[in-house]
Design an enzyme around this catalytic site. Structure first.
Site, PDB file in Angstrom:
ATOM      1  N   ASP A 188      -2.582  -8.337  -1.793  1.00 16.84           N
ATOM      2  CA  ASP A 188      -1.693  -8.849  -3.217  1.00 16.84           C
ATOM      3  C   ASP A 188      -1.724  -9.186  -4.194  1.00 16.84           C
ATOM      4  O   ASP A 188      -3.327 -10.480  -3.657  1.00 16.84           O
ATOM      5  CB  ASP A 188      -0.365  -8.137  -2.682  1.00 16.84           C
ATOM      6  CG  ASP A 188       0.737  -7.126  -3.163  1.00 16.84           C
ATOM      7  OD1 ASP A 188       1.032  -7.948  -4.196  1.00 16.84           O
ATOM      8  OD2 ASP A 188       1.094  -6.604  -2.164  1.00 16.84           O
ATOM      9  N   HIS A 244      -2.175  -4.428  -8.143  1.00 17.47           N
ATOM     10  CA  HIS A 244      -1.631  -5.763  -6.842  1.00 17.47           C
ATOM     11  C   HIS A 244      -3.454  -6.120  -6.503  1.00 17.47           C
ATOM     12  O   HIS A 244      -3.340  -6.884  -5.390  1.00 17.47           O
ATOM     13  CB  HIS A 244      -1.047  -5.041  -5.709  1.00 17.47           C
ATOM     14  CG  HIS A 244       0.035  -4.876  -6.165  1.00 17.47           C
ATOM     15  ND1 HIS A 244       0.796  -5.985  -6.248  1.00 17.47           N
ATOM     16  CD2 HIS A 244       1.151  -3.607  -6.244  1.00 17.47           C
ATOM     17  CE1 HIS A 244       2.415  -5.580  -6.702  1.00 17.47           C
ATOM     18  NE2 HIS A 244       2.420  -3.606  -6.196  1.00 17.47           N
ATOM     19  N   GLU A 284       2.226   0.632  -8.278  1.00 24.13           N
ATOM     20  CA  GLU A 284       2.861   0.333  -9.756  1.00 24.13           C
ATOM     21  C   GLU A 284       1.422  -0.536 -10.509  1.00 24.13           C
ATOM     22  O   GLU A 284       1.018  -1.689 -10.549  1.00 24.13           O
ATOM     23  CB  GLU A 284       3.100  -1.645  -9.208  1.00 24.13           C
ATOM     24  CG  GLU A 284       4.821  -0.763  -8.501  1.00 24.13           C
ATOM     25  CD  GLU A 284       5.676  -2.268  -7.706  1.00 24.13           C
ATOM     26  OE1 GLU A 284       7.117  -2.327  -7.826  1.00 24.13           O
ATOM     27  OE2 GLU A 284       5.108  -3.156  -7.145  1.00 24.13           O
ATOM     28  N   PHE A 330      13.896  -3.621   4.024  1.00 22.94           N
ATOM     29  CA  PHE A 330      15.038  -4.805   4.380  1.00 22.94           C
ATOM     30  C   PHE A 330      14.585  -6.158   3.967  1.00 22.94           C
ATOM     31  O   PHE A 330      15.569  -7.090   4.251  1.00 22.94           O
ATOM     32  CB  PHE A 330      14.212  -4.878   5.974  1.00 22.94           C
ATOM     33  CG  PHE A 330      14.711  -4.157   7.099  1.00 22.94           C
ATOM     34  CD1 PHE A 330      15.776  -2.836   6.911  1.00 22.94           C
ATOM     35  CD2 PHE A 330      13.725  -3.170   8.269  1.00 22.94           C
ATOM     36  CE1 PHE A 330      15.749  -1.283   7.174  1.00 22.94           C
ATOM     37  CE2 PHE A 330      13.746  -1.956   8.779  1.00 22.94           C
ATOM     38  CZ  PHE A 330      15.166  -0.886   8.012  1.00 22.94           C
TER      39      PHE A 330
END
Length: 772
Positions: free
Chosen positions: A201, A268, A331, A423
């Site tokens: 990333d 990313h 993204e 999460f």
């Protein structure tokens, strides 16, 4: 017994090869449920009990010696009986566990097993090694439940979904190989079978690539003024060698877990571009990002860049035998492509009309390369934009629509909606949560009640929904322990929805069995967040100067016992039935206990006094008008300490202390923590918004009554060069009369640091109750 039909009925009959359970000399067994999680597909009781001995023989038929030993190790439980391996075919000397791998049968669902409990032991039968392993997992749960006897039982079990996954983000914060193996162990105990490993990333490249050593020499490390575990600017990062990757892949495979790697592209990609600038499309060098969020760096679309990517994929496919390779696709802000003459020329050459279509072409190019090597591409649901490439499968995180759209078009898909299964969202709204994360709260109940195959979904669509996946994104989970605390026990809930037939899922049953599972996980060293069981203590003043105190916990499980004298509560302390009326100065302590007197979480404490009511922090504060408390962050980006965590509105340095403040309050004590803007602003929050353009001075904290408008009633200058992460204690006079909300803000949007409010306390008030 649950009614079954079709291939499931055939499965039950095919596996009906277990020895009959003896009925003689057995006590009658009541209808009970075994402490198994996930809940099995079919269970039926048999007469009698199996009384748990101190040791058990283990006999395994149909597998090699190494596999037999691994199955025996899988069944061992920290507080269970001693297990002794015996040669296949040998007669056990005492009560035994017998496991048998039968010839494969086409009518038996993959990964299924059958388990029977009789007076002389436990028998497990399966048609494939995965099924035998999951049978061993169930036996481990039975042996580790701490029960002196087990009821006679016949279990037939198989998974509902084939993809039962967990996404681990190792790019934002790095977990050691030992920590990754710990997650794999915990996944195996829940019959989860896919570890989706996010390895690259903007914030770090974690995978060694022999052909491109700069990817880890440069791309695996980041540095900022407050980076590092101690916030002292140390270089932060790490990577996995290829030897470590092979070891982890083999470790997972032995536990029936496939690792699916993710390498993000075309966006990313900042860490990769920092290492090899020529593969970027921005035209200028960059460095590995030390801020979280969405960045503009995209891979180029020339042949040199694709050769770079292909070479990386070659090594990835050597390391990971998984059918799927995840390439991200999410993204990807198209600004650099829009402003790059070379990219625009390439689009004209290819006859591509816009940047979304260019991403579709980019993804299809990768899909064809993977397909030529016998692999399949999967990406996030943004790859639907511009047209879904024929070779692609979809992982849906913007709700479930992406998966449904892909499945309707005949593409395989995985459900991973962020609002139900991410999460890194907070588990409760308690200020003592042990990790950071995002809001709103995603509770155990939220996770458990998500159905990846909702009613009404046509079979033609349903057949393309491979399964479900929970995501552990680590922007604000700064250690391996934090990732586990964020995942558990919510991963227990997701595991049941992924494995258990929908008609067998039951929230009340799950809550009862979860207690046993949490106990097992803690005994194996798995960090489990127990905040859902922790008692919340609320206090409201009445007209007589007393306080009405209510107790509750999120999961509504256990009996709440309390004390009013500061002593630690136990199961003999008074049980909470209705709200309590107490005087100022009372120290209330409370905890939840199960029917056997076991404490379900550490006790909670609150001193009921004017001062205690006056101090607010975290979620006890409110956002200013137009804002949102959306993040709980550590004080520095890589801090591994448990405190402080700060609840913030990432778009502005402003909070509200809601009315009514205590009578006679004269001073507002503020604990504020300066932090760097490492949390960034996500796409869905819009640009950073100034709180106000009024009479407030720059580089100062100011206070307004009711709303953040007009002239502040109090102001104090901030230090010139505060150290990020180090709290500042500030006191301001409060002169407003009557009951008012208070707005507290650092309104200058040009501040180099963000000021996060840790606590606000109103003091100096008269406490007539205390002075009596």
């Amino acid at each position: 017994m649950t009614d079954i039909s079709g291939h499931r009925a055939a499965f039950a009959l095919t596996l009906g090869l277990l020895p009959a359970l003896p009925h003689a000399a057995w006590a009658s067994s009541a209808t009970v449920e075994l402490p198994l999680l996930p809940r099995p597909a079919i269970m039926s009781t048999q007469p009698g009990f199996f009384f748990m001995p101190a040791s058990l023989d283990v006999v395994v038929d149909g597998v090699d010696a190494l596999t037999a030993t691994r199955l025996c190790d899988t069944m061992r439980a920290p507080h269970g009986p001693v297990l002794m391996m015996r040669d296949s075919g040998a007669a056990p000397a005492r009560a035994a566990i017998r496991m048998r791998l039968l010839a494969s049968a086409a009518s038996a669902p993959a990964e299924g097993y059958e388990l029977a409990i009789g007076h002389d032991g436990i028998v497990v039968t399966a048609h494939d090694q995965a099924g035998l392993f999951y049978g061993a997992v169930s036996v481990s749960q039975l042996l580790g439940a701490g029960r002196a006897r087990l009821p006679g039982m016949h279990v037939r079990d198989w998974p509902r979904l084939q993809w039962r996954g967990v996404m681990l983000d190792s790019s934002r914060h790095f977990q050691t190989p030992a920590e990754v193996r710990s997650l794999i162990d915990a996944m195996a105990e829940l019959k989860l079978n896919v570890l989706h490993w996010h390895l690259t990333d903007d914030q770090g490249w974690r995978l060694e690539i022999r052909r491109y050593p700069e990817l880890t020499r440069v791309g695996a490390w980041r540095r900022a003024p407050d980076s590092g575990p101690n916030g002292d600017g140390a270089s932060y990062g790490g990577f996995y060698t290829q030897a470590e990757i092979r070891d982890i892949v083999a470790y997972a495979a032995a536990r029936q877990i496939t690792i699916v790697p993710e390498l993000d592209m075309p966006g990313h990609a900042q860490a990769a571009i920092a290492a090899y600038p020529k593969v970027g499309s921005g035209g200028t060098p960059t460095r590995v990002s030390s801020t979280m969020g969405v960045h503009p760096y995209l891979y180029n679309v020339n042949e040199e860049t694709f050769a770079f990517i292909d070479h990386i994929l070659d090594e990835v496919m050597e390391l990971f035998p998984s059918r799927f390779i995840h390439i991200g696709g999410d993204e990807a802000v198209k600004t650099q492509w829009q402003h790059s003459p070379a990219v625009q020329a390439r689009m004209r050459e290819l006859g591509i009309h816009d940047e979304e279509a260019l991403q579709s072409w980019f993804i299809e190019r990768l899909g064809k390369y993977l397909s030529a090597h016998g692999r399949r591409l999967i990406g996030w649901d943004e790859i639907l934009k511009g047209g879904l490439p024929a070779s692609a499968s979809v992982m849906s995180w913007h709700g479930t629509a992406g998966a449904v759209t892909a499945a309707q078009a005949g593409h395989d898909a995985v459900m991973a909606p962020s609002d139900r299964l991410y999460f890194d969202y907070m588990q409760t709204d308690r200020d003592d949560e042990p990790t950071g994360g995002r809001y709103p709260v995603e509770s155990l109940s939220t996770v458990y009640h998500f159905d990846p195959l909702p009613p009404g979904m046509p079979p033609s669509v349903q057949q393309h929904i491979l399964g479900v996946e929970g995501g552990i994104w680590t922007e604000y989970l700064t250690s391996g322990r934090a990732t586990m605390l964020a995942a558990f026990p919510r991963l227990d809930a997701m595991a049941e929805t992924a494995w258990t037939p929908h008609e067998r899922q039951d929230w009340d049953s799950f809550r009862i069995r979860l207690k046993d599972e949490v106990t097992r996980q803690l005994s194996r060293g798995v960090p489990v967040d127990q905040a859902a069981y922790a008692v919340s203590i609320s206090a409201i003043p009445d007209q007589a100067g007393h306080y009405e105190v209510t107790l509750s916990n999120q999961i509504a499980q256990g009996t709440l016992h309390y004390t009013l004298d500061g002593r630690e509560p136990d199961a003999q302390a008074p049980a909470y039935v209705h709200p309590l009326t107490v005087g100022a100065g009372t120290k209330v302590r409370a905890a939840a206990f199960d029917a056997g007197g076991l404490r379900l979480a550490p006790s909670s404490t609150r001193v009921i006094s004017v001062g205690g009511i006056a101090t607010r922090s975290g979620t006890q504060l409110a956002a200013c008008e137009g804002g949102r408390l959306s993040l709980r962050i550590p004080a520095t980006p890589d801090a591994t300490a448990t405190a402080p965590y700060l609840t913030i509105d990432r778009t502005r340095d402003c909070v509200m202390y809601g009315a009514p403040p205590p009578q006679g309050a004269s001073t507002l004590a503020i604990r504020v923590v300066p932090v760097t803007h490492f949390f960034n602003t996500p796409l869905d929050d819009g640009p950073r918004v100034p709180v106000m353009k009024l009479d407030a001075p720059r580089h100062a904290i100011s206070v307004w009554p009711d709303r953040c408008t007009g002239k502040p009633v109090a102001t104090t200058r901030l230090p010139r060069h505060p150290r990020p992460g180090v709290p500042l204690d500030i006191s301001l006079p409060v002169t407003a009369q009557g009951a008012h909300d208070l707005c507290i803000a650092v309104p200058d949007e040009k501040e180099p640091l963000y000021y996060a409010f840790q606590t606000l306390s109103l003091t100096g008030q008269k406490n007539t109750e205390h002075n009596k």
